[in-house]
Design a protein around this motif. Structure first.
Motif, mmCIF file in Angstrom:
data_model
loop_
_atom_site.group_PDB
_atom_site.id
_atom_site.type_symbol
_atom_site.label_atom_id
_atom_site.label_comp_id
_atom_site.label_asym_id
_atom_site.label_seq_id
_atom_site.Cartn_x
_atom_site.Cartn_y
_atom_site.Cartn_z
ATOM 1 N N ARG A 250 32.207 -27.831 -9.983
ATOM 2 C CA ARG A 250 32.991 -28.879 -10.661
ATOM 3 C C ARG A 250 33.899 -28.278 -11.725
ATOM 4 N NH1 ARG A 250 28.974 -32.949 -10.260
ATOM 5 N NH2 ARG A 250 29.314 -33.760 -8.169
ATOM 6 N N ALA A 251 33.339 -27.362 -12.506
ATOM 7 C CA ALA A 251 34.113 -26.750 -13.588
ATOM 8 C C ALA A 251 35.318 -26.007 -13.017
ATOM 9 C CB ALA A 251 33.221 -25.807 -14.399
ATOM 10 N N VAL A 252 35.091 -25.242 -11.947
ATOM 11 C CA VAL A 252 36.186 -24.483 -11.317
ATOM 12 C C VAL A 252 37.254 -25.446 -10.814
ATOM 13 C CG1 VAL A 252 36.780 -22.980 -9.354
ATOM 14 C CG2 VAL A 252 34.711 -22.531 -10.689
ATOM 15 N N GLU A 253 36.780 -26.518 -10.172
ATOM 16 C CA GLU A 253 37.686 -27.513 -9.589
ATOM 17 C C GLU A 253 38.592 -28.148 -10.657
ATOM 18 O OE1 GLU A 253 35.709 -30.003 -6.331
ATOM 19 O OE2 GLU A 253 36.146 -31.410 -7.956
ATOM 20 N N GLN A 254 37.991 -28.457 -11.824
ATOM 21 C CA GLN A 254 38.772 -29.098 -12.890
ATOM 22 C C GLN A 254 39.955 -28.238 -13.311
ATOM 23 O OE1 GLN A 254 36.065 -30.112 -16.023
ATOM 24 N NE2 GLN A 254 35.299 -31.927 -14.928
ATOM 25 N N PHE A 255 39.709 -26.935 -13.401
ATOM 26 C CA PHE A 255 40.814 -26.036 -13.782
ATOM 27 C C PHE A 255 41.851 -25.985 -12.664
ATOM 28 C CE2 PHE A 255 37.664 -24.741 -16.865
ATOM 29 C CZ PHE A 255 38.428 -24.513 -17.989
ATOM 30 N N GLU A 256 41.379 -25.922 -11.420
ATOM 31 C CA GLU A 256 42.306 -25.808 -10.290
ATOM 32 C C GLU A 256 43.174 -27.056 -10.166
ATOM 33 O OE1 GLU A 256 39.835 -22.624 -7.533
ATOM 34 O OE2 GLU A 256 39.664 -24.764 -7.107
ATOM 35 N N VAL A 257 42.540 -28.234 -10.299
ATOM 36 C CA VAL A 257 43.277 -29.511 -10.191
ATOM 37 C C VAL A 257 44.333 -29.601 -11.299
ATOM 38 C CG1 VAL A 257 43.018 -32.019 -10.474
ATOM 39 C CG2 VAL A 257 41.446 -30.760 -8.998
ATOM 40 N N ALA A 258 43.979 -29.119 -12.490
ATOM 41 C CA ALA A 258 44.913 -29.187 -13.625
ATOM 42 C C ALA A 258 45.957 -28.071 -13.558
ATOM 43 C CB ALA A 258 44.135 -29.096 -14.934
ATOM 44 N N GLY A 259 45.832 -27.196 -12.538
ATOM 45 C CA GLY A 259 46.791 -26.098 -12.397
ATOM 46 C C GLY A 259 46.667 -25.058 -13.496
ATOM 47 N N ARG A 260 45.479 -24.983 -14.079
ATOM 48 C CA ARG A 260 45.265 -23.980 -15.147
ATOM 49 C C ARG A 260 44.456 -22.807 -14.599
ATOM 50 N NH1 ARG A 260 42.178 -27.768 -18.848
ATOM 51 N NH2 ARG A 260 41.724 -25.910 -20.087
ATOM 52 N N PRO A 261 44.637 -21.619 -15.163
ATOM 53 C CA PRO A 261 43.856 -20.474 -14.676
ATOM 54 C C PRO A 261 42.346 -20.683 -14.918
ATOM 55 C CG PRO A 261 45.132 -19.875 -16.641
ATOM 56 C CD PRO A 261 45.554 -21.258 -16.266
ATOM 57 N N VAL A 262 41.545 -20.310 -13.938
ATOM 58 C CA VAL A 262 40.087 -20.466 -14.067
ATOM 59 C C VAL A 262 39.553 -19.372 -15.010
ATOM 60 C CG1 VAL A 262 37.889 -20.432 -12.798
ATOM 61 C CG2 VAL A 262 39.940 -21.426 -11.729
ATOM 62 N N PRO A 263 38.851 -19.753 -16.074
ATOM 63 C CA PRO A 263 38.308 -18.738 -17.006
ATOM 64 C C PRO A 263 37.077 -18.053 -16.403
ATOM 65 C CG PRO A 263 37.721 -20.949 -17.742
ATOM 66 C CD PRO A 263 38.508 -21.126 -16.478
ATOM 67 N N THR A 264 37.336 -17.152 -15.473
ATOM 68 C CA THR A 264 36.268 -16.544 -14.675
ATOM 69 C C THR A 264 35.164 -15.910 -15.527
ATOM 70 O OG1 THR A 264 37.926 -16.100 -13.010
ATOM 71 C CG2 THR A 264 35.866 -14.909 -12.787
ATOM 72 N N ALA A 265 35.560 -15.140 -16.520
ATOM 73 C CA ALA A 265 34.547 -14.422 -17.314
ATOM 74 C C ALA A 265 33.660 -15.394 -18.091
ATOM 75 C CB ALA A 265 35.222 -13.444 -18.263
ATOM 76 N N ASP A 266 34.262 -16.436 -18.674
ATOM 77 C CA ASP A 266 33.466 -17.408 -19.428
ATOM 78 C C ASP A 266 32.518 -18.173 -18.508
ATOM 79 O OD1 ASP A 266 34.601 -16.671 -21.792
ATOM 80 O OD2 ASP A 266 35.929 -18.414 -21.986
ATOM 81 N N ILE A 267 33.026 -18.542 -17.324
ATOM 82 C CA ILE A 267 32.159 -19.267 -16.381
ATOM 83 C C ILE A 267 31.023 -18.352 -15.923
ATOM 84 C CG2 ILE A 267 32.047 -20.334 -14.086
ATOM 85 C CD1 ILE A 267 34.764 -21.579 -14.599
ATOM 86 N N ALA A 268 31.350 -17.092 -15.596
ATOM 87 C CA ALA A 268 30.316 -16.146 -15.160
ATOM 88 C C ALA A 268 29.261 -15.959 -16.250
ATOM 89 C CB ALA A 268 30.948 -14.801 -14.800
ATOM 90 N N ALA A 269 29.710 -15.803 -17.495
ATOM 91 C CA ALA A 269 28.767 -15.580 -18.605
ATOM 92 C C ALA A 269 27.907 -16.814 -18.848
ATOM 93 C CB ALA A 269 29.530 -15.201 -19.871
ATOM 94 N N SER A 270 28.515 -17.996 -18.759
ATOM 95 C CA SER A 270 27.759 -19.233 -19.006
ATOM 96 C C SER A 270 26.777 -19.493 -17.868
ATOM 97 C CB SER A 270 28.711 -20.423 -19.163
ATOM 98 O OG SER A 270 29.628 -20.175 -20.210
ATOM 99 N N PHE A 271 27.205 -19.216 -16.620
ATOM 100 C CA PHE A 271 26.316 -19.363 -15.458
ATOM 101 C C PHE A 271 25.126 -18.406 -15.609
ATOM 102 C CE2 PHE A 271 25.186 -17.154 -11.500
ATOM 103 C CZ PHE A 271 24.539 -18.176 -10.827
ATOM 104 N N GLN A 272 25.434 -17.154 -15.894
ATOM 105 C CA GLN A 272 24.371 -16.152 -16.032
ATOM 106 C C GLN A 272 23.416 -16.518 -17.171
ATOM 107 O OE1 GLN A 272 24.659 -12.032 -15.018
ATOM 108 N NE2 GLN A 272 24.703 -11.504 -17.174
ATOM 109 N N GLY A 273 24.001 -17.047 -18.251
ATOM 110 C CA GLY A 273 23.183 -17.472 -19.393
ATOM 111 C C GLY A 273 22.177 -18.541 -18.963
ATOM 112 N N ALA A 274 22.642 -19.497 -18.158
ATOM 113 C CA ALA A 274 21.768 -20.589 -17.723
ATOM 114 C C ALA A 274 20.667 -20.064 -16.797
ATOM 115 C CB ALA A 274 22.587 -21.671 -17.018
ATOM 116 N N VAL A 275 21.040 -19.221 -15.824
ATOM 117 C CA VAL A 275 20.056 -18.692 -14.865
ATOM 118 C C VAL A 275 18.978 -17.900 -15.606
ATOM 119 C CG1 VAL A 275 19.678 -17.058 -12.964
ATOM 120 C CG2 VAL A 275 21.683 -18.543 -12.935
#
Ligand code: KG4
Ligand code: ZN
Length: 378
Positions: A250-275
């Motif tokens: 969902r988070a990735v999609e929101q950036f894509e729909v808005a035409g904004r660059p996906v903050p890959t590193a922040d998403i990766a860090a937040s995902f890893q943090g949760a796991v």
């Protein structure tokens, strides 16, 4: 030393063809051929491709292991093989090969449990106590210390076990109810366009990101699932990673729909943090509530830098019957799937006088952890 059993171990439950040779707790050879590169373009392990790769890799891997150990098939006392759990077609290749070798060389066969083998590898004595080898120099190396547990995390499994004895007392305390943790890494890496296998890629990307940028869900942590120590809920020690994967999508999609660059590193860090947060928290709590003071970490995700760091911190801070939890992490080649772990468990079974398996045993892709070898009681 020479009165310890010489055992050949065969592993083909997923995408690694492993052949290992041990004498008791002494490692003589650990040869692995991986088909991981053949699965890259599909973003995950394709069972048929894995099975065919095992067929092609088996004989050369066996030859290398025998050469490295400087033994011949005739010299071994027993042949151990992963009978389950794992991919049915992949398991069948190793099991058929093991049966053929056992029959041809007239050796006893031990069809063993892959998950318990991940724990048995901790006994191999080339490793440093507390780092790779479970237990201390004070304890006999062939015996597990009392109050041992294992957290196994890979592309195929996420389990916490209590191990009273490697040969007759293993209990599943908790497991994932959907995706394995490594599988979640692989799926999220695909969403982020990082490639396969995803674990090392996300681990690297996360180093550049902010783990607090996104608040991703920690599955099965609500009181209705967890209950209390006195009245445990059904999923107190279980994990779920599929909701987390959806939240990332969902988070990735929101950036894509808005035409904004996906903050890959922040998403990766937040995902890893949760796991890593939910993995370590639930594992340490399961240990605390089951009196586990020695924890072994195994599986491919044990390579994860953040997991090692946080698990070590939380084990050190835990209090189980007045002591902290000693964490043991075998070297990565022994954490990922390999034949040495199968041989190590086989040697324990031989030494304990366990009954060998019949040549009729089937591969059991859902083999429960309490079935340590196919001759032992369910
Ligand atoms: O044990 P393994 O080699 O094979 C099985 O799945 O049985 O584990 C592979 C898994 C993959 O899902 C891979 O993405 C994950 O381990 N992995 C990692 C890391 N290195 C490998 N996950 C997180 N961080 C890593 N550094
Ligand atoms: Zn495994």
């Amino acid at each position: 030393m020479t009165d310890q059993p010489l055992v050949l171990g065969i592993e083909t439950s997923c995408d690694e063809t492993g052949v290992g040779i041990v004498r008791g707790t002494h490692l003589l050879a650990n040869e692995v051929a991986s088909s991981v590169q053949e699965h890259v373009r599909f973003g995950g392990v394709i069972p048929e491709i894995a099975a065919r790769a095992h067929l092609e890799a088996f004989t050369p891997t066996l030859r290398r292991a025998l050469d490295t150990a400087e033994v011949e098939l005739d010299d071994v006392d027993a042949i151990a093989v992963t009978a389950g759990p794992g991919l049915a077609g992949a398991l069948m290749v190793g099991l058929s090969a093991a049966k053929g070798l056992a029959l041809a060389a007239d050796k006893p066969l031990y069809g063993i449990n892959h998950l318990v083998a991940h724990v048995a590898v901790g006994l191999l004595d080339e490793q440093t106590p507390g780092e790779g080898r479970i237990g201390t120099d004070a304890a006999p190396v062939s015996a597990l210390p009392p109050n041992t547990g294992a957290l196994l995390v890979s592309g195929g499994h996420t389990e916490i076990l209590r191990v009273g004895s490697l040969t007759d007392d293993v209990q599943l305390l908790g497991a994932t109810i959907d995706d394995a943790a490594g599988e979640a890494y692989d799926k999220v890496a695909r969403l982020l366009g990082l490639g396969y296998p995803g674990g090392p890629k996300i681990d690297a990307a996360a180093r550049e990101g902010d783990p607090t940028a996104f608040r991703f869900p920690r599955g099965l942590t609500m009181p209705k699932f967890e209950g209390t120590a006195a009245e445990p809920g059904k999923h107190r020690h279980n994990w779920s990673f599929s909701g987390l994967k959806t939240a990332v999508a969902r988070a990735v999609e929101q950036f894509e729909v808005a035409g904004r660059p996906v903050p890959t590193a922040d998403i990766a860090a937040s995902f890893q943090g949760a796991v890593v947060d939910v993995l370590t928290k639930k594992a340490v709590r399961a240990c605390t509530e089951h009196g586990i003071t020695n924890l072994l970490l195994g599986g491919g995700v044990a390579a994860n830098s953040r997991l090692r760091e946080l698990l070590a911190q939380r084990c050190a801070a835990a209090e189980v019957d007045g002591s902290a939890i000693t964490l043991t992490v075998p070297p990565i080649p022994l954490c990922t799937d390999n034949g040495a772990m199968v041989a190590a468990l086989g040697a324990q079974l031989v030494a304990a006088g366990a009954e060998p398996s019949s040549l009729e045993i089937p591969a059991d892709s859902n083999q429960p952890v309490s079935r340590i070898s196919l001759s032992s009681a369910a």
